[in-house]
Design a protein around this motif. Sequence first.
Motif: not given
Length: 275
Positions: A164, A167-168, A186, A190, A194, A200
């Motif tokens: 996670m 991704v952030e 994107d 995510h 989450h 995010a």
Amino acid sequence: MAVTFGVLGPVTAATEQGPVPLKGPRQRTVLGRLLIARGRVVPVDRLVDDLWEVPPEGAVGAIRTFVADLRRALEPDRPPRQPPRLLVTEPPGYVLRAAPEAVDAGRFEAAVGEAGRMLAAGLPAPALAALDAALGLWRGPAYADCAGEAWAVAEINRLDELRMLAVERRAEALLALGRPDEAAADLPAHLAAHPLREDAWRLLAVARYRSGRQGDALAALRQARDVLVTELGVDPGPELRRLEADILAQAPHLTPSAAVPSAAAPPAAVPPALD
């Protein structure tokens, strides 16, 4: 002959000649348990307890068989009577002597940490390259063969948290490179998986704002508040509240005057697997 291991998905092993044949779920579970130990000895009694809720007669003998089969699979060219170098007997149990860079999770963790340092140093282009390569290592849920095992939960959760974060950080790199549309595209998936990740939500709001969608940015912050209140009974933290005020005020710092050029040459993104 070096062996590399995969745990970011089903548990695997491979050499430069190809995949190592693993015999069935029990053998994969034993290998996963030894990999989670990260070079520490796993006592035989612990292996028995971890493999069976109610150990059968001859459980210790079965463990020895699993280990012997694994040794033959991992070091097929080891001459008879020569001691193993990789899966070693060390009282009171066994230890797998795999270097961190020989395991995809170790390479992933190193790349995410390096990307964080590059972002802090103002180098978003190589950070993005590192994160793309790192996220590409995932083949499914971490330790997929061991997902129902109590001994695997903490490590699976730790790796999921790192994923996670990756991704952030990738969204942060895209924003720094002046590519807010990509970051905004994107992040919703995510967040769908989450929804309690406040950072995010912050990144999504900033990305939408920089894409010229102030209303959508504010809508993201309202959605974040609804989720946090509904799920946790708490209001958004000070960072999200401050961001909402800044968006309403069209604060200049939300739209940097110049993005970092995206042509910056990326370094080797992820430490390579051992040959």
